[in-house]
Structure formats: structure tokens, C-alpha cells
Scaffold this active site. Structure first.
Site, PDB file in Angstrom:
ATOM      1  N   LYS A   1     -30.755  34.347   2.317  1.00  0.00           N
ATOM      2  CA  LYS A   1     -32.182  34.194   2.632  1.00  0.00           C
ATOM      3  C   LYS A   1     -32.902  35.539   2.723  1.00  0.00           C
ATOM      4  O   LYS A   1     -33.956  35.723   2.115  1.00  0.00           O
ATOM      5  CB  LYS A   1     -32.331  33.407   3.931  1.00  0.00           C
ATOM      6  CG  LYS A   1     -33.769  33.073   4.297  1.00  0.00           C
ATOM      7  CD  LYS A   1     -33.841  32.138   5.472  1.00  0.00           C
ATOM      8  CE  LYS A   1     -33.352  32.720   6.764  1.00  0.00           C
ATOM      9  NZ  LYS A   1     -31.950  32.694   7.053  1.00  0.00           N
TER      10      LYS A   1
ATOM     11  N   THR B   1     -31.875  38.382   1.488  1.00  0.00           N
ATOM     12  CA  THR B   1     -31.805  38.985   0.156  1.00  0.00           C
ATOM     13  C   THR B   1     -32.915  38.432  -0.738  1.00  0.00           C
ATOM     14  O   THR B   1     -33.566  39.174  -1.487  1.00  0.00           O
ATOM     15  CB  THR B   1     -30.422  38.702  -0.478  1.00  0.00           C
ATOM     16  OG1 THR B   1     -29.420  39.118   0.443  1.00  0.00           O
ATOM     17  CG2 THR B   1     -30.248  39.458  -1.774  1.00  0.00           C
TER      18      THR B   1
ATOM     19  N   ARG C   1     -36.782  40.384  10.379  1.00  0.00           N
ATOM     20  CA  ARG C   1     -36.348  40.702  11.737  1.00  0.00           C
ATOM     21  C   ARG C   1     -35.431  41.924  11.760  1.00  0.00           C
ATOM     22  O   ARG C   1     -34.817  42.274  10.759  1.00  0.00           O
ATOM     23  CB  ARG C   1     -35.607  39.505  12.343  1.00  0.00           C
ATOM     24  CG  ARG C   1     -36.478  38.288  12.564  1.00  0.00           C
ATOM     25  CD  ARG C   1     -35.646  37.095  12.992  1.00  0.00           C
ATOM     26  NE  ARG C   1     -34.757  36.659  11.922  1.00  0.00           N
ATOM     27  CZ  ARG C   1     -33.730  35.834  12.093  1.00  0.00           C
ATOM     28  NH1 ARG C   1     -33.443  35.387  13.296  1.00  0.00           N
ATOM     29  NH2 ARG C   1     -32.975  35.484  11.072  1.00  0.00           N
TER      30      ARG C   1
ATOM     31  N   LYS D   1     -21.286  37.627  11.318  1.00  0.00           N
ATOM     32  CA  LYS D   1     -22.377  37.331  10.390  1.00  0.00           C
ATOM     33  C   LYS D   1     -22.801  38.537   9.558  1.00  0.00           C
ATOM     34  O   LYS D   1     -23.281  38.408   8.445  1.00  0.00           O
ATOM     35  CB  LYS D   1     -23.581  36.778  11.176  1.00  0.00           C
ATOM     36  CG  LYS D   1     -24.742  36.323  10.324  1.00  0.00           C
ATOM     37  CD  LYS D   1     -25.788  35.649  11.191  1.00  0.00           C
ATOM     38  CE  LYS D   1     -27.015  35.280  10.370  1.00  0.00           C
ATOM     39  NZ  LYS D   1     -27.842  36.436  10.031  1.00  0.00           N
TER      40      LYS D   1
ATOM     41  N   ALA E   1     -32.388  32.379  15.763  1.00  0.00           N
ATOM     42  CA  ALA E   1     -33.043  31.133  15.354  1.00  0.00           C
ATOM     43  C   ALA E   1     -32.371  29.904  15.929  1.00  0.00           C
ATOM     44  O   ALA E   1     -32.978  28.840  15.951  1.00  0.00           O
ATOM     45  CB  ALA E   1     -33.075  31.035  13.833  1.00  0.00           C
TER      46      ALA E   1
ATOM     47  N   PHE F   1     -31.756  31.123   9.812  1.00  0.00           N
ATOM     48  CA  PHE F   1     -30.879  29.997   9.517  1.00  0.00           C
ATOM     49  C   PHE F   1     -31.572  28.981   8.603  1.00  0.00           C
ATOM     50  O   PHE F   1     -32.403  29.342   7.781  1.00  0.00           O
ATOM     51  CB  PHE F   1     -30.365  29.355  10.813  1.00  0.00           C
ATOM     52  CG  PHE F   1     -29.444  30.261  11.593  1.00  0.00           C
ATOM     53  CD1 PHE F   1     -28.396  30.924  10.965  1.00  0.00           C
ATOM     54  CD2 PHE F   1     -29.628  30.481  12.949  1.00  0.00           C
ATOM     55  CE1 PHE F   1     -27.543  31.761  11.674  1.00  0.00           C
ATOM     56  CE2 PHE F   1     -28.781  31.317  13.669  1.00  0.00           C
ATOM     57  CZ  PHE F   1     -27.737  31.951  13.026  1.00  0.00           C
TER      58      PHE F   1
ATOM     59  N   PHE G   1     -24.915  33.201  -8.121  1.00  0.00           N
ATOM     60  CA  PHE G   1     -23.603  33.827  -8.001  1.00  0.00           C
ATOM     61  C   PHE G   1     -22.953  33.814  -9.383  1.00  0.00           C
ATOM     62  O   PHE G   1     -23.187  32.903 -10.183  1.00  0.00           O
ATOM     63  CB  PHE G   1     -22.721  33.062  -7.001  1.00  0.00           C
ATOM     64  CG  PHE G   1     -22.971  33.424  -5.559  1.00  0.00           C
ATOM     65  CD1 PHE G   1     -22.002  34.062  -4.806  1.00  0.00           C
ATOM     66  CD2 PHE G   1     -24.174  33.118  -4.945  1.00  0.00           C
ATOM     67  CE1 PHE G   1     -22.222  34.401  -3.471  1.00  0.00           C
ATOM     68  CE2 PHE G   1     -24.409  33.438  -3.617  1.00  0.00           C
ATOM     69  CZ  PHE G   1     -23.424  34.085  -2.881  1.00  0.00           C
TER      70      PHE G   1
ATOM     71  N   TRP H   1     -29.885  39.719  -6.477  1.00  0.00           N
ATOM     72  CA  TRP H   1     -28.758  40.468  -5.906  1.00  0.00           C
ATOM     73  C   TRP H   1     -28.247  41.482  -6.923  1.00  0.00           C
ATOM     74  O   TRP H   1     -27.950  42.623  -6.579  1.00  0.00           O
ATOM     75  CB  TRP H   1     -27.634  39.502  -5.507  1.00  0.00           C
ATOM     76  CG  TRP H   1     -26.507  40.179  -4.771  1.00  0.00           C
ATOM     77  CD1 TRP H   1     -26.407  40.392  -3.433  1.00  0.00           C
ATOM     78  CD2 TRP H   1     -25.330  40.747  -5.366  1.00  0.00           C
ATOM     79  NE1 TRP H   1     -25.237  41.067  -3.140  1.00  0.00           N
ATOM     80  CE2 TRP H   1     -24.558  41.291  -4.311  1.00  0.00           C
ATOM     81  CE3 TRP H   1     -24.855  40.857  -6.672  1.00  0.00           C
ATOM     82  CZ2 TRP H   1     -23.336  41.922  -4.525  1.00  0.00           C
ATOM     83  CZ3 TRP H   1     -23.634  41.489  -6.893  1.00  0.00           C
ATOM     84  CH2 TRP H   1     -22.886  42.016  -5.823  1.00  0.00           C
TER      85      TRP H   1
END
Length: 558
Positions: free
Chosen positions: A73, A75, A96, A107, A275, A303, A383, A411
Site C-alpha cells: 500500500k 509503495t 505516516r 512488519k 490502524a 491496513f 510481482f 516497485w
């Protein structure tokens, strides 16, 4: 061929001086308070002078329920901001700050990844500009003043059994969840049971992220309820005369931080409430500042959309008068396979059927976000193992939901990999199709608000709450707090309160274990299931792999 890690990519970045990043948004150098050459705070005086300017268009990035397969998210937020800027738009992102807890736990950091990152990555994921330390200090100053007040006679009549203000630290430490303080004799005060939460769960964090200026900050800090007398009358931080000193500690922290992406898009990185146990959005002051300076502002909510986006809409937008012009829901083929029932070790082989089954989770998030009156686009975060058939299956499913899914390769390629998404988002946002409204009105009863979220967002059949909780909610309504929104604290891994229940479960119940009044922040926290406000470290914490190279550079952050 060596694939560089996130930290290696970030370390190789050619950063521009922060004054140049500010100048792109029209921030004069004298309005920046530099922290070195590559990060700065934006001065309060300059921000106050922006009040009359019109706001740009706000784009929210959210996601399906997180899985160990990863969704990306942040990214995608970074990549979309870079993509908009590549198309010639005046764009900024708002995300954030990172908590040390997940950085050293499981995480990881909060700066994005690959070619879609915010830099300086190491600083952002560690101490940054000290905001979290200031929040920790302000929170614990209040805790110290509570015990000190009791020690010196307790003129306010605080009932030690009814003190609700715990202590905080920015680390995952399960040993501190429940503690007994003031042991050791008369000189150390009166022993009592208390505990620690992680700093990002602090009401002070929520207050900082919702305050509009220093006066509003102090007003909110003063309204914090720290406990109750024997007669059940609330005692506040203002009663303890703590609000002024707390505001002093937070004076600099209230000013938003300006940094940049790898492609030099301005990035406001400020605040960081979790979150799943708080409202999961960056600060109102950072978002509003960015909107006064840029044509498009891309922000994220933590999240899945059942947590972060719901709270963004029902708490942040309600309190700040914001309205998103468009929402991007991030999904990956891998995560959809997990929602379709596959294990993490089975994600490598093509499985269109599992993707199609897992799309039920994505579909529910699309439907939920649309219920707020906002148009939705899906970003498929690519991916390398994804197959054309799997991607086509996602796109076909999303079309049946009245939306569209665009493949994104940010990415690997940075902003170049999100140009199709950026063009579509800009088109939708500029068309002013949104008709945003929160899910429930202020005047709805507190328990009814909880039920509304549980039934309409989680698709639960019922909310389970004993009479003690219902009586507490009713007492708060009688005391004048019934107009507040509710902040649901539940697992991020499922629409239900059972983290193992993936996909789009129905027929479940939402048990409410505890409710807390955050009078300063302006919401009621509803703790559901087994959610922890002080996380623990995993069996192999990320901290085991973090250290310094022979040259003194940080390695192991991700």
C-alpha cells in the site's frame, strides 16, 4: 544478478536539498526548519498563512486485508505520487511516520519499497525528527503527574482503581502489558496496577494527528480523561494542569515533516497512529497543508479498507472537513490467492481458481468504499511471478464490480510503472464524481454506530456486548459524548475478529471486550476480540538482522 534491497536502493538515491523540494510546492526556504540537508519541518506561521487557499484533490490509497504475501500500500502511494508528477501534475504524498515496534518486530518500516520509496529511508524508519519521542514524553509526563498528584494528597479525589491513563513506549514489549507500579515503600507512592501501550496507540498520538494548530492541540490535550473519582466524575489533564507542559513538549512535533521520494516528489511524513488500534492516518495538518500547496495529494490509510479507510472516512474526514475525490484499493495476485485458501508456500504456481475465489475479499472492499460515495480504482501491485491469466482474472472480476483494475509495476520501475493508474485517477478526480458522506450521522447512538460498522463494513450478523459495556456507552452519551465517532480496534487480517478467517466471511459476530473514551481525540475506542494495544515481538524479530556495516551504514531495515 544481484537484486538490490530496499535499503541499498535508498542509500544510492541522489537526493535534492530539501529547500528545492519545498520550492517546488512554493514553500520559501525561511519557512523550513531543516533537520540536516534532506528533511525539514514546515513552519507553523507559513501553514497558518495558507488558510485562505483552495484545496487540491485528495486521493486515498487503501488495500485488501493484509496477508503475509504482501500488498504494498505505501509503495503504491509513493508510486502513484511519482506517476502523477511524471504526467506534469503538481503532486505531493502524505504518509505516516514509522513506529520502532514493527521496524524491529515483524512488519518492517513504512517508507515504501523498491523504486517507489521515500528517502532518507533509514532516518524515516528510526528516530526521524523525534516526533514519536516527543509524543511518548508528553504522554508519560501526564502519567507521572497523575501519580504525583495522588502522592501529594490527591486533592482531586482520583480513585486509584479507576485511573485509565496507562504509560507508553515506542517498542513491542509484551512484558509491559500489565505491571504494578510504585512498589518499594512509602517514598515511592501508592502501589497500583497499570500497564503500557505502544506509543502509536496513545491518545496523544491521535490528538496530534487531528489537531489543527497549537491552540486546538492544547484544548484537546486538556480534555483527556485520565480517570474517575469515587463518585465516577471524570478527571482531566486540564484538572491536573498538565496540558500546558504537554503542549510545550509537542510544539515542534506538531509541525509536519517534509522529505522526498526517490523521484523527488514532495512527501509529507507526519504522525503515525496504528490502524488496528487507532485511526491509522497521517496528520490532518500535514494533509491540509499539502492540499493547499498541490493539485493532487495522495495519502494512505493503514491496513485494509475495513480499518484504515473506514476510519479515514468516518473520523479524519469528518473531523477535518476533508473529502476524497477518488480511492485506490491495492491488491496483489499473491494476496488474493491467500484469501482464496492457498498457503504461503503454494503461491508460486499459477492458480486462477484461487485468485477468483480470493477476489471476494477485494470485491467487498470495493463495495464498502463505494458506500461512502467515492469512485474506486483497483491497483494490481505486480510481482514477477504473476501470470497473464491471473492478472486477467482480477481485471475481469473488478469489471463485474463496476470498477477497473490497472496493473502497476512501480516497485521495479518507479513512477513509470504507475502512469496508467495516475492518468486514470487524475481523470476521475478531476471529473468531481465523488459525493462523499460518512457512514453514519453524528447524532446516531454510540452502540448503533458500532453496529453500523460491524454490519455494513464487516458484514457481521451481530455485535456482542455485555450490559456493563452498554451501560458505559449510555453513560458517555448522557455526559455529552454521544456525538463522537467510534474507532474500532480489531484484527487487520480479516473482516471478522478471527485473524484466520480470510476472504469475505459472513454470519460472524463481533465481540466487544472493552470501550475507552478518547475525549481529547474526539472518538470512542471499541476493542474487539483479542486485539493488543501493546504488541509483542515474534519468535525471530527483525531486530536480529539489523546492524551497522564496516562503513557505519545501517543494514537490515526493510
Amino acid at each position: 544478478m544481484h537484486q538490490p534491497s530496499d535499503i541499498e536502493i535508498a542509500r544510492a538515491a541522489e537526493k535534492r536539498p530539501i529547500r528545492e523540494i519545498g520550492a517546488e510546492l512554493g514553500i520559501p526556504e525561511e519557512a523550513l526548519l531543516p533537520y540536516g540537508h534532506d528533511k525539514a519541518k514546515v513552519g507553523a506561521g507559513f501553514i497558518a498563512g495558507l488558510a485562505g487557499r483552495p484545496r487540491g484533490r485528495l486521493v486515498l490509497v487503501t488495500a485488501i486485508n493484509p496477508t503475509p504475501a504482501g500488498e504494498g500500500k505505501t509503495t503504491t502511494t509513493v508510486g502513484l505520487g511519482d506517476g502523477l508528477r511524471r504526467l506534469g501534475h503538481k503532486a505531493a504524498i502524505c504518509i505516516r511516520e514509522a513506529s520502532l515496534g514493527p521496524c524491529f518486530g515483524m512488519k518492517g518500516g513504512a517508507a515504501g519499497g523498491g523504486r517507489a520509496q521515500v528517502v532518507p529511508m533509514e532516518d524515516m524508519n528510526l528516530h526521524f525528527t523525534g516526533d514519536f519521542h516527543a509524543i511518548t514524553a508528553a504522554h508519560n509526563l501526564l502519567a507521572a503527574m497523575i501519580d504525583n498528584h495522588i502522592y501529594w494528597g490527591n486533592a482531586l479525589g482520583l480513585d486509584q482503581r479507576r485511573i485509565t491513563w496507562r504509560r507508553v513506549m515506542d517498542m513491542n514489549d509484551r512484558a509491559l502489558r500489565q505491571v504494578v507500579c510504585s512498589l518499594g515503600g512509602v517514598s515511592n507512592g501508592f502501589p497500583r496496577e497499570t500497564g503500557f501501550d505502544i506509543t502509536v496507540a496513545s491518545e496523544v498520538m491521535a490528538i496530534l494527528c487531528l489537531a489543527t494548530d497549537l491552540d486546538d492541540l492544547q484544548r484537546r490535550l486538556g480534555a483527556i480523561i485520565v480517570g474517575y473519582t469515587r463518585e465516577r466524575a471524570p478527571v482531566t489533564a486540564r484538572d491536573l494542569k498538565a496540558d500546558g507542559a504537554m503542549t510545550v513538549l509537542l510544539r515542534d512535533a506538531l509541525q509536519p515533516n517534509l522529505v522526498q521520494t526517490l523521484e523527488h516528489t514532495p512527501a509529507f511524513v507526519h504522525g503515525g497512529p496504528f490502524a488496528n488500534i487507532a485511526h491509522g492516518c497521517n496528520s490532518v495538518i500535514a494533509t491540509d497543508t499539502a492540499l493547499r500547496l498541490a493539485d493532487f495529494v495522495v495519502t494512505e490509510a493503514g491496513f485494509g479498507a475495513d480499518l484504515g479507510a473506514e476510519k479515514f472516512m468516518n473520523i479524519k474526514c469528518r473531523k477535518a472537513g476533508l473529502a476524497p475525490a477518488a480511492v485506490v484499493v491495492v491488491a496483489t495476485v499473491r494476496a488474493l490467492k491467500m484469501n482464496g485458501g492457498l498457503g504461503k508456500d503454494d503461491l508460486g504456481a499459477e492458480d486462477v481458481a484461487a485468485v477468483e475465489k480470493g477476489c471476494a475479499n477485494l470485491g467487498r472492499h470495493i463495495e464498502n468504499v463505494k458506500s461512502f460515495g467515492v469512485p474506486v480504482v483497483v491497483a494490481i501491485n505486480h510481482f514477477t511471478g504473476d501470470t497473464e491469466a491471473e492478472i486477467a482474472a482480477v481485471q475481469a472480476y473488478v469489471r463485474t464490480q463496476g470498477s477497473e483494475a490497472l496493473l502497476c509495476t512501480h516497485w521495479a520501475e518507479g513512477g513509470a510503472g504507475t502512469q496508467a493508474l495516475a492518468a486514470r485517477v487524475a481523470e476521475i478526480a478531476a471529473a468531481d464524481r465523488a459525493n462523499f458522506a460518512p457512514l453514519y450521522p453524528d447524532e446516531m447512538g454510540l452502540f448503533h454506530k458500532i453496529e453500523t460498522i460491524a454490519k455494513r463494513i464487516y458484514r457481521a450478523d451481530e455485535v456482542l456486548a455485555d450490559q456493563r459495556i452498554r451501560d458505559q456507552l449510555h453513560a458517555w452519551e448522557t455526559a455529552g459524548y454521544g456525538h463522537l465517532p467510534v474507532c474500532m480496534a480489531k484484527t487487520q487480517y480479516s473482516f471478522s475478529t478471527d485473524p484466520s478467517l480470510r476472504g469475505a466471511p459472513v454470519g460472524h459476530s463481533v465481540p466487544v471486550r472493552e470501550v475507552r473514551l478518547a475525549a481529547g481525540a474526539g472518538f470512542v475506542v471499541v476493542i474487539c476480540g483479542e486485539i493488543m494495544t501493546m504488541p509483542g515481538l515474534p519468535s525471530r524479530p527483525a531486530a536480529e538482522g539489523i546492524g551497522l556495516t564496516a562503513e557505519g551504514a545501517v543494514e537490515g531495515l526493510f
